[in-house]
Scaffold this motif. Structure first.
Motif, mmCIF file in Angstrom:
data_model
loop_
_atom_site.group_PDB
_atom_site.id
_atom_site.type_symbol
_atom_site.label_atom_id
_atom_site.label_comp_id
_atom_site.label_asym_id
_atom_site.label_seq_id
_atom_site.Cartn_x
_atom_site.Cartn_y
_atom_site.Cartn_z
ATOM 1 N N GLY A 511 57.086 0.254 18.679
ATOM 2 C CA GLY A 511 56.256 -1.194 18.556
ATOM 3 C C GLY A 511 54.818 -1.560 18.867
ATOM 4 N N MET A 512 54.205 -2.418 18.375
ATOM 5 C CA MET A 512 52.709 -2.493 19.266
ATOM 6 C C MET A 512 52.850 -4.018 19.102
ATOM 7 N N THR A 513 51.143 -4.588 20.003
ATOM 8 C CA THR A 513 50.952 -5.919 20.335
ATOM 9 C C THR A 513 50.484 -6.126 19.278
ATOM 10 N N GLU A 514 49.908 -7.326 18.659
ATOM 11 C CA GLU A 514 49.340 -7.747 18.038
ATOM 12 C C GLU A 514 47.628 -7.527 18.418
ATOM 13 N N CYS A 517 47.110 -3.842 17.371
ATOM 14 C CA CYS A 517 47.658 -3.735 15.810
ATOM 15 C C CYS A 517 46.245 -4.170 15.546
ATOM 16 N N GLU A 518 45.181 -4.895 15.569
ATOM 17 C CA GLU A 518 44.191 -4.951 15.236
ATOM 18 C C GLU A 518 42.708 -4.305 15.240
ATOM 19 N N GLU A 519 43.380 -3.019 16.980
ATOM 20 C CA GLU A 519 42.563 -1.912 17.202
ATOM 21 C C GLU A 519 42.886 -0.753 16.337
ATOM 22 N N VAL A 520 43.894 -1.078 15.934
ATOM 23 C CA VAL A 520 44.092 0.404 15.085
ATOM 24 C C VAL A 520 43.398 0.208 14.173
ATOM 25 N N LEU A 521 43.173 -1.118 13.182
ATOM 26 C CA LEU A 521 42.123 -0.870 11.642
ATOM 27 C C LEU A 521 40.692 -0.584 12.208
ATOM 28 N N LYS A 522 40.181 -0.513 13.458
ATOM 29 C CA LYS A 522 38.832 -0.656 13.971
ATOM 30 C C LYS A 522 38.924 1.080 14.727
ATOM 31 N N ILE A 552 48.905 -4.324 8.609
ATOM 32 C CA ILE A 552 50.686 -4.619 9.862
ATOM 33 C C ILE A 552 50.790 -5.003 10.615
ATOM 34 N N GLU A 553 51.953 -5.216 10.495
ATOM 35 C CA GLU A 553 53.349 -6.056 11.507
ATOM 36 C C GLU A 553 54.099 -5.200 11.977
ATOM 37 N N SER A 554 54.256 -5.346 13.934
ATOM 38 C CA SER A 554 55.056 -5.150 14.818
ATOM 39 C C SER A 554 55.300 -6.357 15.766
ATOM 40 N N GLU A 555 56.701 -5.246 15.924
ATOM 41 C CA GLU A 555 56.503 -6.295 17.560
ATOM 42 C C GLU A 555 57.494 -4.980 18.742
#
Length: 577
Positions: A511-514, A517-522, A552-555
């Motif tokens: 999983g990932m933090t919020e 998740c935002e970093e992956v899209l950048k 992206i949704e992750s826990e």
């Protein structure tokens, strides 16, 4: 000079009048010849097929009759064996046996025994009174062989031994010795009505039938015996060899019984089984041919009319060019001087516009190819190196089948990645690309993770950006499962709403933090990434609009779910872009 001019004018007038008409007539003749040839070919093929069906039907009917008659004759043989076994017993015991047999078997009409001179010795019947005098006993057979492996069976005849009782029977006879050692002949009369009724009911086609004959071709029983006795009908069948024979549109099928000299002969008529069907087919084809000819004449007339009016042809050509400029091929229109000049000017303009359009198209193709090469250059070199290294290791270890499977998967992966330079590919191809990638990675990671697909089959016809799923799956493997202890699971789903296609990639990784998740899209692709997730998201938004793309949704310690939305794009819509 005047005669020459007149001839020239006549030729010109003939050419002007007959050119379009000649074309129309030529088309009509070609259609007629093609239709007639096709009609005769179809009728011949159809007739041959129906003839084969008639032969098959006849053979099946004969085999069915043979099996029934064979059961009948085998039953006769069993009855004769029981009679021979009991006739040598004491008179009282034999009488009791025959009395019971006649009660149990009503089809057994009479049991008789004769001395070698043909004199009736004994007779058992089911209560029938024996005649004191009879003119001829048809149940007695003369000159039967001493020993035989088949039944000695007579033709059907009327029993003539009893008073006021004349059943229709066949008789089987056999020589043997009685209790005193004297040679006698035993005869059993068995009713023939059941077999006769069965043979009468068998039909092959509308007028076909079966009959029974002996080795010599003589008729034992025929459903139309009255006509034969009255010389109104005859059977031209002297060949009693097993098989099928066609004589003058009549199919004879012969099948011999094994325990007697009877043969089952099937008769059917090819013409009566196919004539009506052929006539209906020919009538339908003639109607279709008439419609085709009428349509051909009409179209020919329309074409002739258009051909005679060059102005309309030129207007139509301009409309065609406006509707499909790139595929337009201009045919010059000939007419008056003004029309010819206008036609030439339009031709020059159309050619120049097409050249300009082709130049722009080539530039677009070059740009697309450059973009494609840039995308292909982003494919992870580590992934290619590790895959080839794994293939080499499999070959060295003798796992040739696994190596071949992995090479095929890699080939499919790269073939779909290229996709002939197209940006959009069918979802079915994109799904195959993802399956090949997962197959390779499953080999490399030695089945450390499992994957499943939940796909709505109706979505496969739509188009999507190529290499959409693979970067998401790659991220799930490298970052979601790299540090997992338990077995990983990747679930890929493809479904649809009213106007959207929805892809989902779910893993049970770390999983990932919020923020992550935002970093992956950048983040742009790095050393351990192929075509990055940001790249996928950007291409979807640029191609379809800001309302589409990735979510992206992750826990942490639960897993990650990536949802991709795209519009429904059909093949026709894509080709028109």
């Amino acid at each position: 000079m005047k005669i020459t001019d007149r001839i020239k004018q006549e030729k010109d007038r003939m050419q002007k009048i007959s050119l379009s008409s000649l074309f129309t007539i030529l088309v009509i003749v070609i259609v007629m010849i093609t239709s007639v040839v096709s009609l005769f070919t179809f009728v011949n093929i159809y007739r041959n097929d129906m003839e084969k069906n008639a032969v098959t039907t006849s053979e099946q009917a004969v085999v069915q009759v043979k099996n029934t008659v064979a059961n009948y004759t085998e039953d006769m043989q069993d009855i004769m064996q029981m009679i021979c076994a009991n006739i040598q017993k004491e008179e009282e015991e034999a009488n009791n046996f025959f009395s019971n047999l006649l009660k149990i078997r009503p089809d057994v009409v009479a049991i008789t025994s004769y001395d070698m001179n043909g004199q009736l010795l004994r007779c058992w019947s089911n209560g029938q009174k024996l005649k004191e005098n009879y003119i001829r006993n048809l149940s007695y057979a003369r000159d039967i062989p001493e020993e035989t492996k088949i039944l000695n069976i007579t033709k059907p005849h009327v029993e003539s031994l009893f008073v006021d009782y004349y059943p229709w029977v066949v008789t089987i006879s056999q020589k043997m010795k009685d209790v005193s050692g004297n040679e006698i002949q035993v005869a059993v009369d068995i009713s023939f009505y059941n077999i006769a009724d069965y043979v009468d009911d068998v039909g092959i086609g509308q007028h076909g039938y079966c009959y029974i004959a002996d080795d010599a071709g003589s008729i034992v029983y025929h459903p139309q015996q009255q006509l034969i006795y009255a010389s109104l009908k005859e059977e031209d069948q002297t060949n009693m060899e097993n098989g099928t024979y066609i004589k003058s549109n009549v199919i004879y099928t012969v099948n011999a019984l094994e325990n007697c000299d009877w043969h089952i002969v099937g008769v059917c008529y090819v013409d009566e089984m196919i004539t009506n069907k052929v006539e209906r087919v020919v009538s339908s084809l003639v109607v279709i041919l008439t419609i085709v000819l009428a349509g051909t004449v009409f179209l020919g007339s329309v074409f002739s009319d258009l051909f005679s009016k060059p102005v309309k042809s030129l207007v139509k050509a301009m409309g065609d060019f406006e509707g499909d400029s790139s595929g337009f091929v201009y045919q010059p229109v000939r007419g008056t001087k003004e029309i010819s000049a206008l036609s030439d000017s339009f031709e020059h303009m159309a050619v120049r516009i097409q050249k300009l359009m082709e130049k722009v198209r080539q530039e677009e193709i070059t740009l697309r190819k450059t973009e494609l090469k840039a995308l292909q250059a982003q494919i992870n070199p580590h992934f290619l190196y590790n895959t080839l290294d794994a293939i080499a290791w499999m070959c060295e270890a003798g796992r040739n089948e696994d190596a071949v499977e992995m090479v095929n998967a890699l080939a499919r992966l790269f073939r779909i990645s290229i996709s002939r330079g197209h940006e959009l590919i069918p979802i079915e191809k994109e799904l195959q690309h993802a399956q090949s990638y997962l197959h390779i990675q499953n080999f490399r990671y030695k089945n450390q993770f499992q994957y499943t697909f939940d796909v709505d089959e109706s979505c496969l016809q739509y188009y999507c950006n190529k290499i959409t799923l693979q970067p998401i799956i790659e991220n799930a493997i490298y970052h979601g499962m790299d540090r997992m202890v338990d077995e990983g699971l990747i679930q890929i789903g493809i479904h649809q709403t009213e106007d959207k296609i929805i892809f989902t990639v779910t893993d049970n990784g770390v999983g990932m933090t919020e923020e992550q998740c935002e970093e992956v899209l950048k983040k742009e692709p790095g050393d351990r990434a192929g075509i990055g997730i940001k790249n996928v998201n950007d291409r979807i938004k640029i191609y379809f609009g800001e309302q589409y793309g990735l979510v992206i949704e992750s826990e942490l310690d639960e897993g990650t779910r990536v949802t991709i939305t795209m519009p429904k794009i059909t093949e026709k819509e894509y080709e028109n872009k």
